[in-house]
Design a protein around this motif. Structure first.
Motif, mmCIF file in Angstrom:
data_model
loop_
_atom_site.group_PDB
_atom_site.id
_atom_site.type_symbol
_atom_site.label_atom_id
_atom_site.label_comp_id
_atom_site.label_asym_id
_atom_site.label_seq_id
_atom_site.Cartn_x
_atom_site.Cartn_y
_atom_site.Cartn_z
ATOM 1 N N ALA A 216 0.862 -1.186 0.000
ATOM 2 C CA ALA A 216 0.000 0.000 0.000
ATOM 3 C C ALA A 216 0.893 1.228 0.000
ATOM 4 N N MET A 217 0.884 1.946 -1.127
ATOM 5 C CA MET A 217 1.723 3.134 -1.213
ATOM 6 C C MET A 217 1.045 4.301 -0.495
ATOM 7 N N VAL A 218 1.825 5.019 0.302
ATOM 8 C CA VAL A 218 1.334 6.184 1.017
ATOM 9 C C VAL A 218 1.290 7.352 0.047
ATOM 10 N N MET A 219 0.068 7.768 -0.321
ATOM 11 C CA MET A 219 -0.113 8.835 -1.290
ATOM 12 C C MET A 219 -0.118 10.207 -0.623
ATOM 13 N N ASN A 220 -0.622 10.271 0.597
ATOM 14 C CA ASN A 220 -0.591 11.521 1.355
ATOM 15 C C ASN A 220 -0.594 11.202 2.835
ATOM 16 N N VAL A 221 -0.093 12.147 3.629
ATOM 17 C CA VAL A 221 0.041 11.950 5.070
ATOM 18 C C VAL A 221 -0.575 13.142 5.791
ATOM 19 N N ASP A 222 -1.464 12.855 6.732
ATOM 20 C CA ASP A 222 -2.020 13.907 7.577
ATOM 21 C C ASP A 222 -0.922 14.361 8.541
ATOM 22 N N LYS A 223 -0.549 15.614 8.440
ATOM 23 C CA LYS A 223 0.581 16.115 9.235
ATOM 24 C C LYS A 223 0.355 15.975 10.731
ATOM 25 N N GLY A 224 -0.911 15.970 11.141
ATOM 26 C CA GLY A 224 -1.193 15.825 12.562
ATOM 27 C C GLY A 224 -1.620 14.421 12.940
ATOM 28 N N GLY A 225 -1.458 13.468 12.035
ATOM 29 C CA GLY A 225 -1.934 12.115 12.266
ATOM 30 C C GLY A 225 -0.910 11.178 12.871
ATOM 31 N N PRO A 226 -1.337 9.972 13.229
ATOM 32 C CA PRO A 226 -0.474 8.993 13.891
ATOM 33 C C PRO A 226 0.729 8.564 13.048
ATOM 34 N N SER A 227 0.535 8.374 11.736
ATOM 35 C CA SER A 227 1.643 7.915 10.897
ATOM 36 C C SER A 227 2.729 8.974 10.769
ATOM 37 N N ALA A 228 2.316 10.238 10.629
ATOM 38 C CA ALA A 228 3.288 11.323 10.555
ATOM 39 C C ALA A 228 4.097 11.403 11.845
ATOM 40 N N ALA A 229 3.407 11.230 12.983
ATOM 41 C CA ALA A 229 4.101 11.279 14.272
ATOM 42 C C ALA A 229 5.112 10.152 14.406
ATOM 43 N N ALA A 230 4.827 9.014 13.754
ATOM 44 C CA ALA A 230 5.737 7.870 13.835
ATOM 45 C C ALA A 230 6.908 7.982 12.866
ATOM 46 N N GLY A 231 6.781 8.871 11.845
ATOM 47 C CA GLY A 231 7.871 9.049 10.893
ATOM 48 C C GLY A 231 7.616 8.516 9.504
ATOM 49 N N ILE A 232 6.406 8.029 9.238
ATOM 50 C CA ILE A 232 6.065 7.534 7.901
ATOM 51 C C ILE A 232 5.876 8.716 6.961
ATOM 52 N N ARG A 233 6.349 8.570 5.725
ATOM 53 C CA ARG A 233 6.333 9.663 4.759
ATOM 54 C C ARG A 233 5.564 9.283 3.496
ATOM 55 N N GLN A 234 5.197 10.306 2.750
ATOM 56 C CA GLN A 234 4.593 10.096 1.431
ATOM 57 C C GLN A 234 5.593 9.347 0.560
ATOM 58 N N GLY A 235 5.109 8.346 -0.188
ATOM 59 C CA GLY A 235 5.972 7.546 -1.042
ATOM 60 C C GLY A 235 6.404 6.240 -0.409
ATOM 61 N N ASP A 236 6.305 6.131 0.928
ATOM 62 C CA ASP A 236 6.586 4.855 1.579
ATOM 63 C C ASP A 236 5.573 3.810 1.117
ATOM 64 N N VAL A 237 5.978 2.550 1.140
ATOM 65 C CA VAL A 237 5.074 1.455 0.766
ATOM 66 C C VAL A 237 4.917 0.533 1.972
ATOM 67 N N ILE A 238 3.708 0.482 2.519
ATOM 68 C CA ILE A 238 3.434 -0.408 3.655
ATOM 69 C C ILE A 238 3.319 -1.841 3.138
ATOM 70 N N VAL A 239 4.090 -2.745 3.750
ATOM 71 C CA VAL A 239 4.090 -4.142 3.296
ATOM 72 C C VAL A 239 3.634 -5.110 4.384
ATOM 73 N N ALA A 240 3.661 -4.679 5.649
ATOM 74 C CA ALA A 240 3.248 -5.574 6.738
ATOM 75 C C ALA A 240 2.838 -4.766 7.956
ATOM 76 N N VAL A 241 1.949 -5.371 8.745
ATOM 77 C CA VAL A 241 1.526 -4.787 10.021
ATOM 78 C C VAL A 241 1.624 -5.877 11.080
ATOM 79 N N ASP A 242 2.373 -5.581 12.132
ATOM 80 C CA ASP A 242 2.621 -6.560 13.205
ATOM 81 C C ASP A 242 3.159 -7.876 12.655
ATOM 82 N N GLY A 243 4.022 -7.765 11.657
ATOM 83 C CA GLY A 243 4.683 -8.943 11.114
ATOM 84 C C GLY A 243 3.883 -9.726 10.100
ATOM 85 N N GLU A 244 2.624 -9.323 9.869
ATOM 86 C CA GLU A 244 1.789 -10.027 8.888
ATOM 87 C C GLU A 244 1.764 -9.257 7.580
ATOM 88 N N LYS A 245 2.036 -9.986 6.487
ATOM 89 C CA LYS A 245 2.034 -9.342 5.173
ATOM 90 C C LYS A 245 0.679 -8.725 4.876
#
Length: 288
Positions: A216-245
């Motif tokens: 899942a490619m990150v197309m946009n990031v809410d600047k005040g949201g949880p992912s932005a606070a964690a360091g995820i950026r636009q263009g990153d590709v999410i491939v797994a959550v909690d070790g599960e593809k």
């Protein structure tokens, strides 16, 4: 005097059961839509969310033929439950936590323009908890082999002991029942908050196919949201959550139910082809 037959005894028992339940059943009229509902608490009616118009005035018609205006106290599309508030003192329907057995008889008590209606059928499936296509957690999979008109959605499904085990709604090619356990959980939140909390990552995602699976490619990031606070950026590709593809963007969205709010998950992304891990604390989705 002729002894009553088994069928006549069953018929009398069903009639008595319906008569006891009918005063708590109402018709719900919204913009070009008609449905049924039931009094959950004094001044509060539950109906099928999908059978309720998105705008316009709402009117409920009681079993005595009188009508009252109603307003939406809250609605949850994912579990098909809507809560209406009206000015009245009708005795609530009695709900039971029982789950009907497969093959048992069931009666759907609904209303048409205020007049009570009834449909007799059979429990064709009685199974485990499931998640709706819209991401709602339903406490049991209960399907009814019964014909149901649109105006009868939101009626109560009863077993032969007269216990109301859920609300009858129209699903894809079948009649489903929203169990009383789900109703109690969701309606309580709608009464107190007017909405159901949903998980929120704060990113816009686009599914993409990778050599080794789905991302899942990150197309946009809410600047005040949880992912932005964690360091995820636009263009990153999410491939797994909690070790599960990742199995898809829709599956990821469905996993962000009420219970997810406040939990921390390990999100694996690829940035420039390199794997990176972030701990994201799931927030509550804003109302807008």
């Amino acid at each position: 005097m002729t002894e009553p037959t088994t069928l006549s005894s069953l018929s009398s028992a069903l009639s008595e059961t319906i008569a006891r339940t009918a005063p708590a059943i109402v018709s719900v009229h919204s913009h070009r839509l008609r449905a049924s509902g039931f009094v959950w608490k004094p001044g509060l009616v539950i109906t099928a969310d999908e059978a309720l118009a998105d705008e316009g005035e709402i009117e409920i018609q009681l079993s005595d033929g009188s009508t009252k205006g109603a307003v939406i106290a809250g609605r949850d599309h994912t579990t098909d439950i809507a809560l209406l508030r009206f000015d009245g003192d009708i005795a609530p329907a009695k709900l039971s936590a029982t789950t009907p057995a497969l093959g048992s008889l069931a009666v759907v008590v609904a209303a048409d323009r205020g007049a009570p209606t009834a449909r007799l059928g059979m429990v064709s499936l009685s199974g485990a908890p499931w998640r709706s296509l819209r991401g709602g957690d339903i406490d049991a999979r209960i399907e009814l082999d019964v014909r149901l008109r649109h105006s009868q959605q939101g009626g109560l499904a009863l077993n032969t002991d007269g216990e109301a085990f859920g609300m009858a709604v129209l699903g894809p090619r079948r009649v489903l029942t929203i169990p009383t356990a789900t109703i109690a959980r969701v309606a309580a939140q709608l009464e107190s908050r007017g909405r159901i909390a949903r998980g929120y990552l704060g990113v816009g995602l686009q599914p993409i196919r990778l050599d080794d699976g789905i991302g899942a490619m990150v197309m946009n990031v809410d600047k005040g949201g949880p992912s932005a606070a964690a360091g995820i950026r636009q263009g990153d590709v999410i491939v797994a959550v909690d070790g599960e593809k990742l199995s898809g963007v829709r599956a990821l969205s469905r996993s962000l139910g009420p219970q997810s709010v406040g939990t921390t998950v390990d999100v694996t992304v690829r940035r420039g082809g390199e794997p990176m891990q972030f701990k994201v604390t799931i927030g509550e989705r804003p109302e807008t």
